[in-house]
Design a protein around this motif. Structure first.
Motif, PDB file in Angstrom:
ATOM      1  N   LYS A 197       9.481   2.218  -0.996  1.00 15.58           N
ATOM      2  CA  LYS A 197       8.595   2.152  -2.223  1.00 15.58           C
ATOM      3  C   LYS A 197       7.200   1.491  -1.707  1.00 15.58           C
ATOM      4  N   GLY A 198       6.069   1.469  -2.674  1.00 15.28           N
ATOM      5  CA  GLY A 198       4.965   0.809  -2.480  1.00 15.28           C
ATOM      6  C   GLY A 198       4.839  -0.448  -1.826  1.00 15.28           C
ATOM      7  N   GLY A 199       4.250  -0.416  -0.889  1.00 14.68           N
ATOM      8  CA  GLY A 199       4.220  -1.559   0.287  1.00 14.68           C
ATOM      9  C   GLY A 199       5.253  -1.753   1.171  1.00 14.68           C
TER      10      GLY A 199
ATOM     11  N   PRO B 249      -7.419  -6.048   1.067  1.00 11.24           N
ATOM     12  CA  PRO B 249      -6.423  -4.990   1.122  1.00 11.24           C
ATOM     13  C   PRO B 249      -6.657  -3.839   2.022  1.00 11.24           C
ATOM     14  N   VAL B 250      -5.809  -3.372   2.599  1.00 14.55           N
ATOM     15  CA  VAL B 250      -5.960  -2.089   3.399  1.00 14.55           C
ATOM     16  C   VAL B 250      -6.162  -0.739   2.850  1.00 14.55           C
ATOM     17  N   SER B 251      -7.557  -0.286   3.239  1.00 15.91           N
ATOM     18  CA  SER B 251      -7.866   1.087   2.412  1.00 15.91           C
ATOM     19  C   SER B 251      -8.001   2.157   3.320  1.00 15.91           C
ATOM     20  N   SER B 252      -7.827   1.914   4.755  1.00 16.43           N
ATOM     21  CA  SER B 252      -7.801   3.111   5.613  1.00 16.43           C
ATOM     22  C   SER B 252      -7.037   2.939   6.887  1.00 16.43           C
ATOM     23  N   LEU B 253      -6.966   3.894   7.839  1.00 14.41           N
ATOM     24  CA  LEU B 253      -6.199   3.709   9.074  1.00 14.41           C
ATOM     25  C   LEU B 253      -6.909   2.701   9.745  1.00 14.41           C
TER      26      LEU B 253
ATOM     27  N   GLY C 214      -2.358  10.171   6.208  1.00 19.75           N
ATOM     28  CA  GLY C 214      -2.639   8.978   7.093  1.00 19.75           C
ATOM     29  C   GLY C 214      -2.401   7.626   6.102  1.00 19.75           C
ATOM     30  N   PHE C 215      -3.285   6.933   5.761  1.00 25.92           N
ATOM     31  CA  PHE C 215      -3.500   5.768   4.897  1.00 25.92           C
ATOM     32  C   PHE C 215      -2.882   6.447   3.517  1.00 25.92           C
ATOM     33  N   ARG C 216      -1.934   5.644   2.902  1.00 25.82           N
ATOM     34  CA  ARG C 216      -1.491   5.993   1.598  1.00 25.82           C
ATOM     35  C   ARG C 216      -1.311   4.684   0.654  1.00 25.82           C
ATOM     36  N   SER C 217      -1.936   4.958  -0.472  1.00 27.35           N
ATOM     37  CA  SER C 217      -2.017   3.563  -1.177  1.00 27.35           C
ATOM     38  C   SER C 217      -0.564   3.159  -1.722  1.00 27.35           C
TER      39      SER C 217
ATOM     40  N   HIS D 168       2.505   3.635   6.400  1.00 24.39           N
ATOM     41  CA  HIS D 168       1.255   4.342   5.757  1.00 24.39           C
ATOM     42  C   HIS D 168       0.556   3.373   4.866  1.00 24.39           C
ATOM     43  N   ASN D 169       1.204   2.515   4.140  1.00 27.55           N
ATOM     44  CA  ASN D 169       0.410   1.731   3.117  1.00 27.55           C
ATOM     45  C   ASN D 169      -0.456   0.735   3.974  1.00 27.55           C
TER      46      ASN D 169
END
Length: 216
Positions: free
Chosen positions: A115-117, A58-62, A89-92, A121-122
């Motif tokens: 939406k999410g994903g 999973p992506v968790s940062s820029l 920046g990064f957004r869950s 940003h995600n």
């Protein structure tokens, strides 16, 4: 005589069935080998979910390149007398869903159509910015000229960002997002959802398609 002909035909059919089955199995095997071989080609892999051949963390940062370009943007804007604040920046995906609910199932105005994903940003590929005033305030005034050079500070920042390789959400026609800057590295949201990721090394990134205008 007719019954004898029918029996002969049925016997012949039974004898040829294994041969046809064997031929079909060989064709299926050849197709499977072709698909596996094609999946190892980068051009083909981009049209397939990455999860088919490896795990996708999973992506968790820029993205490191985006993070480095962001720092350069802040520094170059400051050198022109324009202090800016990176507001996002990064957004869950959960945070993205919460934003999507605004103006819909939650109060306030609509702030995003993603939406999410569905947002860059995600995947750590987008940032949002605002201007800082001399008294420490934070504004989103696109006409503000804090360095008093006769130009909009906001558009000066956008010009720097574009030179660094960012695409600007203000260029979108149907739903402009003026604080939004992103680097998509030629990847669509669908490809990112399928696990494809941009390089984290600048030299590799420069060999890819430059940032485009895909949305949020």
């Amino acid at each position: 005589m007719m019954n004898r002909d029918i029996s002969t035909a049925a016997l012949s059919e039974r004898r040829s069935a294994p041969a046809r089955l064997h031929k079909r199995l060989l064709i299926a095997l050849a197709l499977a080998i072709a698909v596996i071989a094609a999946a190892n080609l980068p051009a083909v892999q981009r049209w397939l979910p990455v999860g088919l051949w490896r795990d996708v963390p999973p992506v968790s940062s820029l993205n490191p390149i985006v993070a480095a370009k962001m720092k350069t943007l802040v520094a170059e804007a400051k050198a022109k007398g324009i202090p800016i604040l990176i507001t996002d920046g990064f957004r869950s995906s959960q945070e993205q869903d919460a934003l999507y609910r605004k103006g819909r199932s939650a109060g306030g105005a609509i702030v995003t159509n993603a939406k999410g994903g569905e947002s860059y940003h995600n995947y750590g590929l987008a940032i949002d910015f605002a201007l800082r005033t001399k008294d420490g305030g934070v504004i989103w005034d696109m006409e503000y000229d804090g360095n008093r050079n006769g130009q909009s500070d906001w558009m000066e920042v956008v010009a720097i960002a574009k030179r660094l390789g960012f695409a600007w959400g203000g260029d979108w026609k149907d739903f402009p997002d003026y604080p939004h800057l992103q680097m998509d590295f030629g990847l669509s949201i669908r490809e990112l959802q399928w696990g494809h990721r941009p390089p984290e090394d600048l030299k590799q990134a420069e060999a890819r398609e430059p940032a485009g205008g895909r949305k949020t």
